[in-house]
Scaffold this motif. Structure first.
Motif, mmCIF file in Angstrom:
data_model
loop_
_atom_site.group_PDB
_atom_site.id
_atom_site.type_symbol
_atom_site.label_atom_id
_atom_site.label_comp_id
_atom_site.label_asym_id
_atom_site.label_seq_id
_atom_site.Cartn_x
_atom_site.Cartn_y
_atom_site.Cartn_z
ATOM 1 N N THR A 57 -4.041 11.254 -0.257
ATOM 2 C CA THR A 57 -4.701 11.768 0.933
ATOM 3 C C THR A 57 -3.947 12.972 1.471
ATOM 4 O OG1 THR A 57 -5.564 11.195 3.138
ATOM 5 C CG2 THR A 57 -3.423 10.252 2.527
ATOM 6 N N HIS A 58 -4.683 13.858 2.121
ATOM 7 C CA HIS A 58 -4.042 14.910 2.901
ATOM 8 C C HIS A 58 -4.190 14.609 4.388
ATOM 9 C CE1 HIS A 58 -8.282 16.235 2.374
ATOM 10 N NE2 HIS A 58 -8.154 16.575 3.637
ATOM 11 N N GLN A 59 -4.795 13.440 4.703
ATOM 12 C CA GLN A 59 -4.959 13.008 6.091
ATOM 13 C C GLN A 59 -3.772 12.112 6.456
ATOM 14 O OE1 GLN A 59 -9.049 11.503 5.378
ATOM 15 N NE2 GLN A 59 -9.658 12.872 7.033
ATOM 16 N N LEU A 60 -2.753 12.719 7.036
ATOM 17 C CA LEU A 60 -1.512 12.004 7.292
ATOM 18 C C LEU A 60 -1.675 10.894 8.322
ATOM 19 C CD1 LEU A 60 0.921 15.040 7.246
ATOM 20 C CD2 LEU A 60 0.642 13.318 5.475
ATOM 21 N N ASP A 61 -2.657 11.026 9.224
ATOM 22 C CA ASP A 61 -2.887 9.958 10.192
ATOM 23 C C ASP A 61 -3.397 8.700 9.502
ATOM 24 O OD1 ASP A 61 -5.217 11.354 9.551
ATOM 25 O OD2 ASP A 61 -6.168 10.956 11.481
ATOM 26 N N VAL A 62 -4.228 8.867 8.463
ATOM 27 C CA VAL A 62 -4.716 7.716 7.699
ATOM 28 C C VAL A 62 -3.567 7.072 6.935
ATOM 29 C CG1 VAL A 62 -6.233 6.980 5.812
ATOM 30 C CG2 VAL A 62 -7.061 8.612 7.527
ATOM 31 N N ALA A 63 -2.734 7.899 6.307
ATOM 32 C CA ALA A 63 -1.574 7.369 5.584
ATOM 33 C C ALA A 63 -0.658 6.601 6.516
ATOM 34 C CB ALA A 63 -0.819 8.506 4.912
ATOM 35 N N GLU A 64 -0.435 7.149 7.701
ATOM 36 C CA GLU A 64 0.464 6.508 8.666
ATOM 37 C C GLU A 64 -0.075 5.156 9.117
ATOM 38 O OE1 GLU A 64 2.125 7.578 13.109
ATOM 39 O OE2 GLU A 64 2.177 9.152 11.561
ATOM 40 N N GLU A 65 -1.390 5.067 9.296
ATOM 41 C CA GLU A 65 -1.989 3.837 9.800
ATOM 42 C C GLU A 65 -2.166 2.776 8.720
ATOM 43 O OE1 GLU A 65 -5.757 2.432 12.597
ATOM 44 O OE2 GLU A 65 -5.513 4.546 12.046
ATOM 45 N N ILE B 28 0.849 -1.193 0.000
ATOM 46 C CA ILE B 28 0.000 0.000 0.000
ATOM 47 C C ILE B 28 0.883 1.241 0.000
ATOM 48 C CG2 ILE B 28 -1.795 1.285 1.200
ATOM 49 C CD1 ILE B 28 -2.679 -1.317 2.519
ATOM 50 N N LEU B 29 0.630 2.126 -0.955
ATOM 51 C CA LEU B 29 1.358 3.381 -1.094
ATOM 52 C C LEU B 29 0.401 4.547 -0.903
ATOM 53 C CD1 LEU B 29 3.718 5.242 -2.045
ATOM 54 C CD2 LEU B 29 2.964 4.790 -4.379
ATOM 55 N N ALA B 30 0.750 5.478 -0.022
ATOM 56 C CA ALA B 30 -0.001 6.715 0.154
ATOM 57 C C ALA B 30 0.739 7.851 -0.523
ATOM 58 C CB ALA B 30 -0.199 7.025 1.634
ATOM 59 N N CYS B 31 0.009 8.598 -1.333
ATOM 60 C CA CYS B 31 0.564 9.767 -2.007
ATOM 61 C C CYS B 31 0.019 11.000 -1.293
ATOM 62 C CB CYS B 31 0.144 9.752 -3.475
ATOM 63 S SG CYS B 31 0.866 11.060 -4.466
ATOM 64 N N CYS B 32 0.893 11.715 -0.601
ATOM 65 C CA CYS B 32 0.481 12.803 0.280
ATOM 66 C C CYS B 32 0.965 14.156 -0.241
ATOM 67 C CB CYS B 32 1.028 12.580 1.685
ATOM 68 S SG CYS B 32 0.538 11.013 2.444
ATOM 69 N N GLY B 33 0.161 15.163 0.011
ATOM 70 C CA GLY B 33 0.524 16.511 -0.393
ATOM 71 C C GLY B 33 -0.683 17.415 -0.324
ATOM 72 N N GLU C 157 -4.996 -10.021 0.704
ATOM 73 C CA GLU C 157 -5.523 -10.775 -0.437
ATOM 74 C C GLU C 157 -4.650 -10.613 -1.680
ATOM 75 O OE1 GLU C 157 -9.529 -9.373 -0.851
ATOM 76 O OE2 GLU C 157 -10.099 -10.018 1.163
ATOM 77 N N GLY C 158 -3.581 -9.824 -1.571
ATOM 78 C CA GLY C 158 -2.639 -9.659 -2.671
ATOM 79 C C GLY C 158 -2.852 -8.440 -3.531
ATOM 80 N N CYS C 159 -3.846 -7.617 -3.189
ATOM 81 C CA CYS C 159 -4.106 -6.396 -3.966
ATOM 82 C C CYS C 159 -3.053 -5.347 -3.639
ATOM 83 C CB CYS C 159 -5.498 -5.865 -3.632
ATOM 84 S SG CYS C 159 -6.017 -4.440 -4.618
ATOM 85 N N SER C 160 -2.561 -4.661 -4.660
ATOM 86 C CA SER C 160 -1.685 -3.503 -4.475
ATOM 87 C C SER C 160 -2.554 -2.252 -4.508
ATOM 88 C CB SER C 160 -0.627 -3.445 -5.574
ATOM 89 O OG SER C 160 0.186 -4.592 -5.539
ATOM 90 N N ILE C 161 -2.229 -1.292 -3.655
ATOM 91 C CA ILE C 161 -3.110 -0.140 -3.467
ATOM 92 C C ILE C 161 -2.294 1.149 -3.482
ATOM 93 C CG2 ILE C 161 -4.744 0.982 -1.892
ATOM 94 C CD1 ILE C 161 -5.219 -1.885 -0.693
ATOM 95 N N ILE C 162 -2.800 2.133 -4.213
ATOM 96 C CA ILE C 162 -2.234 3.481 -4.183
ATOM 97 C C ILE C 162 -3.380 4.446 -3.917
ATOM 98 C CG2 ILE C 162 -0.984 5.273 -5.443
ATOM 99 C CD1 ILE C 162 0.250 3.089 -7.183
ATOM 100 N N PHE C 163 -3.247 5.244 -2.880
ATOM 101 C CA PHE C 163 -4.298 6.227 -2.603
ATOM 102 C C PHE C 163 -3.675 7.568 -2.262
ATOM 103 C CE2 PHE C 163 -3.404 4.578 1.632
ATOM 104 C CZ PHE C 163 -3.609 5.640 2.505
#
Length: 246
Positions: A189-197, A33-38, A181-187
């Motif tokens: 967010t500007h919610q850094l707490d969600v990205a961190e978790e 899982i990758l979070a793209c933040c900014g 389940e093996g899914c790769s995820i990119i989302f």
């Protein structure tokens, strides 16, 4: 070595002679899982739309499981579930009718509609009109449609906008289950707490540029939190070296 699910090499996007995304490179493995933040205008949404094949890069290459959009657009798209940051729902249609439409487009069994409605907690509201839903409920409908084709790559643009605290936590749980389940995820967010978790890896973007990337744990070790990394020590313009393999 982990299988590379997504490869992004030197991707840039210029619109009306203005660079919106500049020379972004990374690789994401299967089941990560990758979070793209900014902040607003950082280029996050444009990057996701390029990954989804909605808009083409001005330069650079994107591959999902080694397949490029330019080689076979339909086969490329079948691998991806995409959740936009907003959507103009058709008036008068229920959640079940909307998802049945998307299921038909994806050529998946109708039984899949009930599965995703249950997964996002909307089974009791399935026969209610979507245009009567709250913002958070509409987000969950969009999440369900992104899941309906059982994608190997899930792309989501600001998916927790409008979610209450309970469903924000449920969303994080869902991402972790999908990762198992093996899914790769990119989302994005500007919610850094969600990205961190939720995320394993993070990219910080500013003015279309990758100003810092790496594992969430490495940023937490150095800065104690993603908030501190982004707003404090990273400071958007910090000299932290960027990583091309995440």
């Amino acid at each position: 070595m982990d299988k590379v699910r997504v490869s992004v090499t030197g991707v840039s996007k210029t619109i009306k002679n203005q660079a919106v995304v500049s020379d972004i490179s990374f690789a994401l493995s299967e089941g990560s899982i990758l979070a793209c933040c900014g902040g607003n205008g950082a280029g996050k949404s444009t990057l996701l739309r390029m990954l989804a094949g909605i808009t083409r890069p001005s330069s650079g290459e994107i591959a999902v499981n080694g397949m490029r959009w330019s080689e076979n657009r339909i086969a490329y798209a079948r691998q991806i579930g995409y959740m936009p940051d907003d959507y103009l729902f058709h008036h008068g249609l229920t959640a079940r009718e909307m998802l049945s439409f998307w299921a038909a487009l994806r050529k998946v069994p109708k039984s899949r509609v009930s599965e995703v409605l249950s997964r996002v907690g909307l089974e009791e509201q399935a026969n209610k009109k979507v245009d009567t839903f709250s913002k958070g409920m509409r987000q969950r409908v969009l999440f369900a449609q992104a899941l309906i084709g059982q994608p190997v790559l899930l792309l989501m643009d600001e998916p927790t906008n409008g979610l209450d605290p309970f469903w924000t936590q449920e969303f994080v749980k869902q991402l972790k289950q999908l990762r198992e389940e093996g899914c790769s995820i990119i989302f994005s967010t500007h919610q850094l707490d969600v990205a961190e978790e939720a995320a394993d890896q993070v990219i910080f973007m500013n003015n279309g540029i990758n100003v810092g990337s790496g594992s969430v744990e490495s940023f937490k070790h150095r800065y104690h939190s993603l908030y501190a990394a982004f707003h404090g020590s990273l400071g958007i313009e910090s000299g932290i070296p960027t990583s091309s393999m995440i």
